[in-house]
Design an enzyme around this catalytic site. Structure first.
Site, PDB file in Angstrom:
ATOM      1  N   HIS A 112       4.478 -64.431 -70.953  1.00 45.22           N
ATOM      2  CA  HIS A 112       5.021 -64.435 -70.253  1.00 45.22           C
ATOM      3  C   HIS A 112       6.647 -63.867 -69.911  1.00 45.22           C
ATOM      4  O   HIS A 112       7.477 -63.263 -69.569  1.00 45.22           O
ATOM      5  CB  HIS A 112       3.949 -64.317 -68.797  1.00 45.22           C
ATOM      6  CG  HIS A 112       4.440 -64.565 -67.644  1.00 45.22           C
ATOM      7  ND1 HIS A 112       3.711 -63.441 -66.954  1.00 45.22           N
ATOM      8  CD2 HIS A 112       6.053 -64.526 -66.901  1.00 45.22           C
ATOM      9  CE1 HIS A 112       4.479 -63.077 -65.444  1.00 45.22           C
ATOM     10  NE2 HIS A 112       5.731 -63.779 -65.672  1.00 45.22           N
ATOM     11  N   GLU A 113       7.223 -65.592 -70.364  1.00 47.37           N
ATOM     12  CA  GLU A 113       8.328 -65.705 -70.090  1.00 47.37           C
ATOM     13  C   GLU A 113       9.810 -64.796 -70.588  1.00 47.37           C
ATOM     14  O   GLU A 113      10.294 -64.469 -70.487  1.00 47.37           O
ATOM     15  CB  GLU A 113       8.880 -66.945 -69.707  1.00 47.37           C
ATOM     16  CG  GLU A 113       7.725 -68.086 -69.605  1.00 47.37           C
ATOM     17  CD  GLU A 113       7.880 -67.758 -67.907  1.00 47.37           C
ATOM     18  OE1 GLU A 113       6.441 -67.734 -66.417  1.00 47.37           O
ATOM     19  OE2 GLU A 113       8.919 -67.262 -66.559  1.00 47.37           O
ATOM     20  N   HIS A 149      10.357 -61.269 -69.925  1.00 49.96           N
ATOM     21  CA  HIS A 149      11.458 -61.047 -68.861  1.00 49.96           C
ATOM     22  C   HIS A 149      12.125 -60.982 -69.311  1.00 49.96           C
ATOM     23  O   HIS A 149      13.285 -60.404 -69.083  1.00 49.96           O
ATOM     24  CB  HIS A 149      11.103 -62.314 -67.310  1.00 49.96           C
ATOM     25  CG  HIS A 149      10.598 -62.747 -66.453  1.00 49.96           C
ATOM     26  ND1 HIS A 149      10.076 -61.735 -65.901  1.00 49.96           N
ATOM     27  CD2 HIS A 149       9.871 -63.200 -66.573  1.00 49.96           C
ATOM     28  CE1 HIS A 149       8.901 -61.407 -64.841  1.00 49.96           C
ATOM     29  NE2 HIS A 149       8.805 -62.879 -65.593  1.00 49.96           N
ATOM     30  N   TYR A 174      14.480 -58.059 -59.605  1.00 58.24           N
ATOM     31  CA  TYR A 174      13.049 -58.426 -59.565  1.00 58.24           C
ATOM     32  C   TYR A 174      12.951 -58.873 -57.721  1.00 58.24           C
ATOM     33  O   TYR A 174      12.799 -60.080 -57.544  1.00 58.24           O
ATOM     34  CB  TYR A 174      13.527 -59.508 -60.029  1.00 58.24           C
ATOM     35  CG  TYR A 174      12.273 -61.226 -60.069  1.00 58.24           C
ATOM     36  CD1 TYR A 174      12.237 -62.109 -59.474  1.00 58.24           C
ATOM     37  CD2 TYR A 174      11.637 -60.794 -61.472  1.00 58.24           C
ATOM     38  CE1 TYR A 174      11.005 -62.854 -59.996  1.00 58.24           C
ATOM     39  CE2 TYR A 174      10.403 -61.672 -61.325  1.00 58.24           C
ATOM     40  CZ  TYR A 174      10.292 -62.610 -60.696  1.00 58.24           C
ATOM     41  OH  TYR A 174       8.939 -63.302 -61.027  1.00 58.24           O
ATOM     42  N   GLU A 188       7.397 -58.591 -63.210  1.00 57.38           N
ATOM     43  CA  GLU A 188       5.908 -58.821 -63.493  1.00 57.38           C
ATOM     44  C   GLU A 188       4.871 -58.294 -63.918  1.00 57.38           C
ATOM     45  O   GLU A 188       4.168 -59.416 -64.956  1.00 57.38           O
ATOM     46  CB  GLU A 188       5.497 -59.717 -62.185  1.00 57.38           C
ATOM     47  CG  GLU A 188       6.370 -61.134 -61.090  1.00 57.38           C
ATOM     48  CD  GLU A 188       6.667 -62.074 -62.531  1.00 57.38           C
ATOM     49  OE1 GLU A 188       5.284 -62.683 -62.297  1.00 57.38           O
ATOM     50  OE2 GLU A 188       7.457 -62.575 -62.674  1.00 57.38           O
ATOM     51  N   ASP A 195       7.985 -63.565 -51.775  1.00 55.38           N
ATOM     52  CA  ASP A 195       8.160 -64.211 -52.685  1.00 55.38           C
ATOM     53  C   ASP A 195       8.522 -62.994 -53.589  1.00 55.38           C
ATOM     54  O   ASP A 195       8.048 -61.491 -54.302  1.00 55.38           O
ATOM     55  CB  ASP A 195       6.337 -63.683 -53.141  1.00 55.38           C
ATOM     56  CG  ASP A 195       5.780 -63.268 -54.728  1.00 55.38           C
ATOM     57  OD1 ASP A 195       6.770 -63.744 -55.565  1.00 55.38           O
ATOM     58  OD2 ASP A 195       5.474 -62.838 -54.952  1.00 55.38           O
ATOM     59  N   HIS A 210       4.501 -61.016 -57.704  1.00 57.10           N
ATOM     60  CA  HIS A 210       3.410 -61.657 -58.212  1.00 57.10           C
ATOM     61  C   HIS A 210       2.358 -61.192 -57.047  1.00 57.10           C
ATOM     62  O   HIS A 210       1.411 -61.533 -57.789  1.00 57.10           O
ATOM     63  CB  HIS A 210       3.808 -63.172 -57.735  1.00 57.10           C
ATOM     64  CG  HIS A 210       4.395 -64.403 -59.108  1.00 57.10           C
ATOM     65  ND1 HIS A 210       6.123 -64.637 -58.464  1.00 57.10           N
ATOM     66  CD2 HIS A 210       4.770 -64.033 -59.800  1.00 57.10           C
ATOM     67  CE1 HIS A 210       6.773 -64.476 -59.005  1.00 57.10           C
ATOM     68  NE2 HIS A 210       5.884 -64.629 -60.315  1.00 57.10           N
TER      69      HIS A 210
HETATM   70  C1  LIG Z   1      12.084 -71.065 -62.711  1.00 61.75           C
HETATM   71  C2  LIG Z   1      11.325 -69.834 -61.230  1.00 61.75           C
HETATM   72  C3  LIG Z   1      10.246 -68.910 -61.756  1.00 61.75           C
HETATM   73  C4  LIG Z   1       9.950 -67.353 -61.848  1.00 61.75           C
HETATM   74  C5  LIG Z   1       8.649 -66.945 -61.402  1.00 61.75           C
HETATM   75  C6  LIG Z   1       8.488 -67.531 -62.991  1.00 61.75           C
HETATM   76  S1  LIG Z   1       9.050 -66.156 -63.939  1.00 61.75           S
HETATM   77  C7  LIG Z   1       6.597 -66.433 -63.691  1.00 61.75           C
HETATM   78  O1  LIG Z   1       6.289 -65.603 -62.913  1.00 61.75           O
HETATM   79  N1  LIG Z   1       5.909 -67.870 -63.619  1.00 61.75           N
HETATM   80  C8  LIG Z   1       4.670 -67.428 -63.797  1.00 61.75           C
HETATM   81  C9  LIG Z   1       4.427 -68.473 -64.881  1.00 61.75           C
HETATM   82  C10 LIG Z   1       2.824 -68.055 -65.342  1.00 61.75           C
HETATM   83  C11 LIG Z   1       2.943 -66.667 -65.978  1.00 61.75           C
HETATM   84  C12 LIG Z   1       1.855 -66.724 -66.777  1.00 61.75           C
HETATM   85  C13 LIG Z   1       0.351 -67.118 -65.862  1.00 61.75           C
HETATM   86  C14 LIG Z   1       0.607 -68.562 -65.069  1.00 61.75           C
HETATM   87  C15 LIG Z   1       1.709 -69.288 -64.533  1.00 61.75           C
HETATM   88  C16 LIG Z   1       3.831 -67.450 -62.341  1.00 61.75           C
HETATM   89  O2  LIG Z   1       3.356 -66.886 -62.129  1.00 61.75           O
HETATM   90  N2  LIG Z   1       4.893 -68.275 -61.771  1.00 61.75           N
HETATM   91  C17 LIG Z   1       4.033 -68.779 -59.524  1.00 61.75           C
HETATM   92  C18 LIG Z   1       3.254 -69.687 -59.937  1.00 61.75           C
HETATM   93  C19 LIG Z   1       4.289 -67.966 -58.928  1.00 61.75           C
HETATM   94  O3  LIG Z   1       5.944 -68.173 -59.543  1.00 61.75           O
HETATM   95  O4  LIG Z   1       3.932 -67.877 -58.380  1.00 61.75           O
HETATM   96 ZN   LIG Z   2       7.421 -64.007 -63.871  1.00 59.61          ZN
END
Ligand SMILES: CCCCC[C@H](S)C(=O)N[C@@H](Cc1ccccc1)C(=O)N[C@@H](C)C(=O)O
Ligand SMILES: [Zn+2]
Length: 317
Positions: free
Chosen positions: A143-144, A147, A158, A167, A227, A232
């Protein structure tokens, strides 16, 4: 520093054993994989928020302490995700020019998130209740890293609908990477690191976004400001679309003929890298995916028809 690429071994967040490339030097063994692009580097954030922190150094090339686990998975899954984009989509790292993959684990204190900072990945340890170390789940790492691919291609802003598509693309390639490696694959997101005390749940479900309270149809999109305008939340619309496009199904009375994961990957990758732009909304996402599928399979193909069905099923025209 001079040294040689060797193979290290260790224990991941879930207690599983795995091997990965490390760099043997006079100081010890660094978490540097010199076999992929310009290298994969994993750093220790030491529970601070200064990044990248210190390049991970180990004395005996065996990474089996509890503290090592997050690093083992961040390093290994970054390599796997590099291999997915290289071998499946012929993309050499996120910039298609071998850019270094840099990760920092133990970022912050009990930090309940992971992210792409614009130049590196960061992974929190989680608070141990809501989440455990975020790098412990391949779908999170992919996922990361997606991005980064997005930033170097469509560069979707974003926030609001472009942010939701951003996302969703990260969730889509997170899931496709999991299936590619047959790593307990599913259309759930974060199942391996979400609520360690509750088996079987996940942060999101692409098969049914409503389980997390997210929309599975454009008519139910969030239009507020939380958000970043629901990136998300409204990602559920793109996630449901992708799930239906891969697996088929009937949604709100619209029948979708599935085309399978591999073709979804090809269509979504071409959509992301050739047609989406920073300000694309869901309607432009549909048009872009139709063009990508047309390029790949022809205007009168079943695949193009399925793309139209999948977007129609989630109310996007
Ligand atoms: C540092 C700033 C964070 C920005 C949001 C990051 S890209 C993100 O979307 N993180 C994911 C992590 C993740 C990925 C796959 C599965 C589970 C969790 C995400 O969904 N974060 C949630 C907790 C959120 O930011 O609401
Ligand atoms: Zn993300």
């Amino acid at each position: 520093i001079s040294g040689t690429v060797v193979t290290g071994s260790g224990t991941g967040v879930l207690g599983d054993s795995k091997t990965f490339k490390t760099f043997s030097t006079a100081d010890g063994y660094y978490m540097f994989d010199g076999t992929r692009g310009n290298g994969i580097y994993t750093y220790d954030g030491r529970n601070q928020t200064r990044i990248p922190g210190s390049l991970w150094l180990d004395a005996d090339n065996r990474f089996n302490t509890t503290y090592d686990r997050a690093a083992v998975d961040a390093h290994t899954y970054a390599a796997w995700t590099y291999d997915y984009f290289r071998n499946v989509h012929n993309r050499n790292s996120y910039d298609n020019a071998g850019a270094e993959l840099v990760s920092t684990v133990h970022y912050g204190r009990s930090y309940n998130n992971a992210g792409w900072t614009g130049s590196q990945m960061i992974y929190g340890d989680g608070d141990g209740y809501n989440f455990r170390a975020f790098s412990g789940s391949l779908d999170v790492v992919a996922h990361e890293l997606t991005h980064a691919v997005t930033d170097f291609s469509a560069d979707l802003i974003y926030q609001n609908e472009s942010g939701a598509i951003n996302e969703s693309m990260s969730d889509i390639f997170g899931t496709l990477t999991e299936y590619h490696f047959n790593n307990n694959p599913d259309w759930l997101m974060g199942e391996d690191i979400y609520t360690p005390g509750t088996p079987g749940d996940a942060l999101r479900s692409m098969a049914d976004p409503t389980l997390a309270g997210d929309p599975d149809h454009y008519s139910k999109r969030y239009t507020g400001t939380q958000d970043n305008g629901g990136v998300h939340i409204n990602s559920g619309i793109g996630n449901k679309m992708a799930y239906l496009l891969a697996n088929g199904g009937t949604h709100y009375g619209v029948k979708v003929n599935g085309i399978g994961n591999d073709k979804v990957g090809k269509v979504m990758y071409r959509t992301l890298t050739q047609y989406l732009t920073p300000t694309s909304n869901y309607s432009h996402f549909r048009a872009s995916a139709v063009r990508a599928a047309t390029d790949l399979y022809g205007a009168s193909s079943a695949e193009v028809a399925s793309v139209k069905q999948a977007f129609s099923a989630v109310g996007v025209y």
